[in-house]
Scaffold this motif. Sequence first.
Motif, PDB file in Angstrom:
ATOM      1  N   LEU A   1       0.840  -1.201   0.000  1.00 21.17           N
ATOM      2  CA  LEU A   1       0.000   0.000   0.000  1.00 21.17           C
ATOM      3  C   LEU A   1       0.878   1.256   0.000  1.00 21.17           C
ATOM      4  N   ALA A   2       1.928   1.225   0.852  1.00 21.74           N
ATOM      5  CA  ALA A   2       2.832   2.377   0.928  1.00 21.74           C
ATOM      6  C   ALA A   2       3.451   2.647  -0.442  1.00 21.74           C
ATOM      7  N   ALA A   3       3.848   1.562  -1.135  1.00 20.82           N
ATOM      8  CA  ALA A   3       4.444   1.732  -2.458  1.00 20.82           C
ATOM      9  C   ALA A   3       3.426   2.358  -3.417  1.00 20.82           C
ATOM     10  N   ARG A   4       2.168   1.895  -3.332  1.00 23.19           N
ATOM     11  CA  ARG A   4       1.136   2.451  -4.220  1.00 23.19           C
ATOM     12  C   ARG A   4       0.889   3.917  -3.929  1.00 23.19           C
ATOM     13  N   GLU A   5       1.059   4.291  -2.672  1.00 21.44           N
ATOM     14  CA  GLU A   5       0.798   5.676  -2.294  1.00 21.44           C
ATOM     15  C   GLU A   5       2.008   6.570  -2.532  1.00 21.44           C
ATOM     16  N   GLY A   6       3.049   5.999  -3.121  1.00 18.30           N
ATOM     17  CA  GLY A   6       4.143   6.852  -3.554  1.00 18.30           C
ATOM     18  C   GLY A   6       5.359   6.845  -2.657  1.00 18.30           C
ATOM     19  N   TYR A   7       5.392   5.960  -1.678  1.00 16.15           N
ATOM     20  CA  TYR A   7       6.570   5.912  -0.805  1.00 16.15           C
ATOM     21  C   TYR A   7       7.621   5.033  -1.459  1.00 16.15           C
ATOM     22  N   GLU A   8       8.517   5.664  -2.229  1.00 21.26           N
ATOM     23  CA  GLU A   8       9.495   4.899  -2.978  1.00 21.26           C
ATOM     24  C   GLU A   8      10.772   4.673  -2.179  1.00 21.26           C
ATOM     25  N   SER A   9      11.076   5.588  -1.281  1.00 21.98           N
ATOM     26  CA  SER A   9      12.294   5.451  -0.494  1.00 21.98           C
ATOM     27  C   SER A   9      12.041   4.489   0.653  1.00 21.98           C
ATOM     28  N   VAL A  10      13.019   3.611   0.877  1.00 21.37           N
ATOM     29  CA  VAL A  10      12.872   2.621   1.931  1.00 21.37           C
ATOM     30  C   VAL A  10      12.808   3.308   3.305  1.00 21.37           C
ATOM     31  N   GLU A  11      13.516   4.435   3.438  1.00 23.30           N
ATOM     32  CA  GLU A  11      13.483   5.156   4.716  1.00 23.30           C
ATOM     33  C   GLU A  11      12.093   5.737   4.975  1.00 23.30           C
ATOM     34  N   HIS A  12      11.447   6.242   3.919  1.00 19.69           N
ATOM     35  CA  HIS A  12      10.100   6.791   4.088  1.00 19.69           C
ATOM     36  C   HIS A  12       9.095   5.684   4.375  1.00 19.69           C
ATOM     37  N   THR A  13       9.242   4.572   3.636  1.00 19.29           N
ATOM     38  CA  THR A  13       8.320   3.455   3.848  1.00 19.29           C
ATOM     39  C   THR A  13       8.417   2.944   5.283  1.00 19.29           C
ATOM     40  N   LYS A  14       9.647   2.908   5.794  1.00 18.90           N
ATOM     41  CA  LYS A  14       9.850   2.455   7.162  1.00 18.90           C
ATOM     42  C   LYS A  14       9.042   3.309   8.139  1.00 18.90           C
ATOM     43  N   ARG A  15       9.133   4.618   7.969  1.00 17.27           N
ATOM     44  CA  ARG A  15       8.452   5.498   8.921  1.00 17.27           C
ATOM     45  C   ARG A  15       6.939   5.505   8.713  1.00 17.27           C
ATOM     46  N   TYR A  16       6.532   5.335   7.455  1.00 16.43           N
ATOM     47  CA  TYR A  16       5.105   5.375   7.150  1.00 16.43           C
ATOM     48  C   TYR A  16       4.397   4.131   7.686  1.00 16.43           C
ATOM     49  N   THR A  17       5.074   2.977   7.553  1.00 17.94           N
ATOM     50  CA  THR A  17       4.413   1.729   7.951  1.00 17.94           C
ATOM     51  C   THR A  17       4.846   1.252   9.331  1.00 17.94           C
ATOM     52  N   THR A  18       5.894   1.841   9.898  1.00 15.65           N
ATOM     53  CA  THR A  18       6.589   1.401  11.128  1.00 15.65           C
ATOM     54  C   THR A  18       7.310   0.062  10.940  1.00 15.65           C
ATOM     55  N   LEU A  19       7.554  -0.326   9.707  1.00 16.56           N
ATOM     56  CA  LEU A  19       8.314  -1.549   9.453  1.00 16.56           C
ATOM     57  C   LEU A  19       9.727  -1.418  10.033  1.00 16.56           C
ATOM     58  N   GLY A  20      10.099  -2.362  10.870  1.00 18.65           N
ATOM     59  CA  GLY A  20      11.463  -2.354  11.408  1.00 18.65           C
ATOM     60  C   GLY A  20      11.688  -1.360  12.518  1.00 18.65           C
ATOM     61  N   MET A  21      10.609  -0.737  13.004  1.00 16.79           N
ATOM     62  CA  MET A  21      10.782   0.254  14.069  1.00 16.79           C
ATOM     63  C   MET A  21      10.488  -0.330  15.452  1.00 16.79           C
ATOM     64  N   ALA A  22      10.223  -1.629  15.514  1.00 15.58           N
ATOM     65  CA  ALA A  22       9.962  -2.254  16.807  1.00 15.58           C
ATOM     66  C   ALA A  22      11.269  -2.449  17.561  1.00 15.58           C
ATOM     67  N   THR A  23      11.182  -3.028  18.760  1.00 17.14           N
ATOM     68  CA  THR A  23      12.380  -3.116  19.602  1.00 17.14           C
ATOM     69  C   THR A  23      13.446  -4.028  18.997  1.00 17.14           C
ATOM     70  N   ASP A  24      13.077  -4.882  18.043  1.00 18.36           N
ATOM     71  CA  ASP A  24      14.115  -5.700  17.408  1.00 18.36           C
ATOM     72  C   ASP A  24      14.774  -4.957  16.253  1.00 18.36           C
ATOM     73  N   GLN A  25      14.294  -3.741  15.969  1.00 14.44           N
ATOM     74  CA  GLN A  25      14.902  -2.869  14.955  1.00 14.44           C
ATOM     75  C   GLN A  25      15.059  -3.568  13.607  1.00 14.44           C
ATOM     76  N   GLY A  26      14.053  -4.364  13.268  1.00 14.09           N
ATOM     77  CA  GLY A  26      14.024  -4.920  11.932  1.00 14.09           C
ATOM     78  C   GLY A  26      14.965  -6.086  11.681  1.00 14.09           C
ATOM     79  N   LYS A  27      15.472  -6.697  12.747  1.00 14.44           N
ATOM     80  CA  LYS A  27      16.425  -7.796  12.532  1.00 14.44           C
ATOM     81  C   LYS A  27      15.796  -8.908  11.693  1.00 14.44           C
ATOM     82  N   LEU A  28      14.498  -9.153  11.896  1.00 17.97           N
ATOM     83  CA  LEU A  28      13.823 -10.179  11.109  1.00 17.97           C
ATOM     84  C   LEU A  28      13.139  -9.607   9.875  1.00 17.97           C
ATOM     85  N   SER A  29      12.663  -8.373   9.966  1.00 18.59           N
ATOM     86  CA  SER A  29      11.703  -7.896   8.972  1.00 18.59           C
ATOM     87  C   SER A  29      12.313  -7.112   7.823  1.00 18.59           C
ATOM     88  N   ASN A  30      13.523  -6.558   8.010  1.00 21.32           N
ATOM     89  CA  ASN A  30      13.999  -5.568   7.037  1.00 21.32           C
ATOM     90  C   ASN A  30      14.152  -6.114   5.619  1.00 21.32           C
TER      91      ASN A  30
END
Lengths: 107, 1001
Positions: free
Chosen positions: B536-565
Amino acid sequence: MLILSCPYCGIDAEETELAPGGEAHLKRFGPGSDDDAFEAYMFARKNPKGVHFERWRHAYGCGKWFLAARCTATLEVFGTYPAQSTEPPVEIVEKIKAKRPEWKGFS
Amino acid sequence: MSTRLKSGGRLIDRSAPLDFTFNGKRLRGCAGDTLASALLANDQMLLGRSFKYHRPRGLVASGAEEPNALVNLGQGARLEPNQRTTTTELFDGLEARSQNHWPSLDFDVGVVNNYAARLLPGGFYYKTFIHPRAAWKHFFEPIIRHSAGLGSAPKDRDADRYEQAYAFCDLLIVGGGVAGLQAALVAGRAGARVWLVEQTAHWGGRAPVDGDVVGGMPAADWVEAAVLELSAMDNVTLRLRCMAAGSYDHGYVLLDEKLADHTPGDGRPRHRLWRMRVGKILAATGAIERPLSFAGNDIPGVMLAGAVRDYAVNWAVSPGDRTVVVTNNDDAYRTAIVLKEAGLEVAAVIDARNIANGPLPERARALGIRVETGRAIARVKGGKRVEAVEICQQAGEGAASTTLSCDAVAMSGGWSPVVHLWSHCGGKLIWDESEAMFRPDATRPPLHADGTAMVLCAGAANGALRQAVADADAQVKIALQALGFEAESEEVPAHDVADESALEPVWIMPQGAGIALRSKMWLDFQNDVKVSDVQLAAREGYESVEHTKRYTTLGMATDQGKLSNINGLAVLADSLNAQIPQVGTTTFRPPYTPVPLGALAGEARGEIFQPLRKTPMHDWHQQNGAYFEPVGHWRRPYCFQRPGETPEQAVHREVKNTREALGLLDASTLGKIIVKGPDAGRFLDMLYTGVMSTLPIGKCRYGLMCNEQGFLSDDGVVARIDADTWLCHTTSGGADRIHAWMEDWLQCEWWDWQVFTANVTEQYAQVAVVGPNARKLLESLGGMDVSKEALPFMHWADGTLGGFACRVYRISFSGELSYEIAVPASQGAAFWALLHKAGAAFGAMPYGTEALHVMRAEKGFIMIGDETDGTIIPQDLGLDWAISKKKPDYLGKRGQERSFLANPDRWKLVGFETLDGSVIEDGAYIPEHGVNANNQRRVQGRVTSTYHSPTLGRGIAMGLLRQGPARMGEVVEFTRMDGGVTPARVVDPVFFDKDGEKQNV
């Protein structure tokens, strides 16, 4: 947390021992200077990505000011030299040229 | 169910049982368990709830990458939230509670979010809470704050202590697996100072679990021999439970050593923070397994294949009786083999690849394990526990062909090198097509001060997933050579592992999954980010991985994306039709795993939080009712309270007593800088706005210092000591700064001038003897002539008083007859005591900084920091008299010539007298009509000093007012906190003794 060698006491000093002083080799413009010259002296500082010359003081050591040639992007240090210098020493300039062929030189 | 196996468990000691509780339930584990393995052994699969949807969560991993199984550990002063059960060693009496649920773990009301998941897509917060503006503060934020957050913050003061230590070495090797150990052996034998640190409590890493053979023996035996040899080397330091949190500039590394996490309350510091400087870092930090994205991959019971193997081999725990293994590589077959050999049932290996015929799959087949190639999991069935999986074609859209009942799923999407230490300081990564992973690009390392590589990676961390020992051997030799050591030429121990055929990148399972499946495929388990959110983030124009991270909170949990990035950015790249390397990774930032704030603070808490500067009279002040205030790092008495007095009453008494009888002030904090040399006069003329070179020996002069912009920086009285020596007094807070300022100009601009400076602030104690009885007291002590004739106002003299060698300055900051007397610091306390003893007959009382302030304000004297704020030139304060018109140059002269500083509309210093005698509030403004461009009320001035004057019995103030001196007699209005105004008349800032008669007697 940089490490810089103090050219006076010869110690490799950690950043916690040092106080930064901004761009090196500034020329002071005092009374009688025109507005543009004074403004440039006072406010216009270089902020390069790459080779830069800086003032540092060995504040919690010998107390001496010195100058450092450093790459702001990789933090590589090309050398340090006494503050009583109007331009970087030749050997440091040569070292920078060898390591950064694209560098335009000291101005 | 998950349970303890009858035999096995290389890390546990079954003869040493340990009792612990989870949510109040009494459970039993054994020595060597982690909290995670002990919970699993007790069939506790449900361990927490997810952040957003409150979905049930169980263990996924077995190490530092665990995103789900976080608990509140301990209680009271030892409560620690968000502790990973996988890295918490079990101890007797451990108390753990699950987090992020209400009212209970099993029944959580917040799970309604799960059913409303369609209403909570990526970027939900940003989209929803924008309007109406007021609703954010009063409605949305309180609700979100209540429902968000994981553990509960401890309320008590931390009962534990922490320490910090410094260390240095040539080579820091991070990671105590076979790669780290081989590197340490080579470096240790070469004579380098080596540190080898391992974050867990055991050496060896994965090799013993995976059944590797090193140097012809089982990995566990080789590890034991290696540790034995290393322990005997004086130049090698070994640390277990020691995590390298981050690498920083020029070889600086922070390490967090857990000393007593597993033995709480035994008196040792809980953690030790190492601050290291190292020649090179060798990161042998291994790799982390990637999950696979299939629907329901977050249901408790779905775990990483490597973790399932860890639990079985290390702790003899089976996550389930009947396990399905799902993979895109050969490595996961090891898990199937381990489970089968432990007597457990493996329902099937679901392999996304069309062909699986390497040695490991063949061995699995030989053991009778069903292998399904080209297949995928369509969805996992179950709620709080896996019940079954539906199988489909990987190439299809997810139409299920079979349902396999099972209670555990072991998944593997391949392995990603742990490159954090490489990347923290700018090391670049390269995409490895064959292993579908980012690995360090050796041609672009982070640099040390000398421009050579600061970090090298070794073994799996370097992308050598199967030949770790050989790679480590090669890398450490590169590091040693750069450090100037010669490695002995010894044979590299053979590292025998089964051959593996290539993996096939699988980012979504099955390949053509529709939205219903994709919105149940979890990428970030803790933060509830799914494949559909990133798309969804990609469809809405979030092309940068840094922006997508902040928009979706991907990798922002306490494990800092060790599994998800990696999975997340692969999905993003696919959605953007881009290659993974083009999308790139988010920035790796320290710490690798969380470091307690207590460890970062170390001993800097309570009384030793920061060092205090104390004058020689400090003890006397403490014993005599001093009410201290901070002045820089000094503590100065604000006033000296008597029993029954408020500080305000004490200040009023001190002012009146000083004006009517005699006051004593500890002025030792005043800056004192000696400036000496043939060019000292010339130098001071450049430093001060006035002329100091012409000051006669024996006299004092008030001076102002400005910065190059012309703004007032410091003030003080200068005394001419002899032909080439001056003593400059600075403000209490300014001494170090002004001394550095002097040195800056002397060393960097006028380096041919012959001047020395010395900051002697702490070498002298100084006492102000102030008031009508001041001279009587000094005369009673005897020793030197302090009469008006011998020592006139603004003069100084050396002599003795009461037997103390001293220097006496006739200067006054109060407007009274005043002597400031300097004695050697070592005699300050004795001299101060003598003045009090002898002064009793003359009504002597000590006074503090507030009485000093009130008295100087009554006299209209400015205070740096009150009347100045870095934008004020001396001319604004009516101090033109202290600026030389004749000097061609001084620091700040050119700055003061700037045109805007000559604007007649500048705010200038005046006094204010309230009409009703009240005190103007601190910081009050003088508004005027109209608004500015930002729709803010326009202002024409503000108060800078405001006090009740006990001498005059009413409020007095100084302040800055537009065209102030031209508006004498006008009434202006000051703002008040209650919304009202205080009318005040513009007056001369000198309120008391305008002609200065009192000080000049």
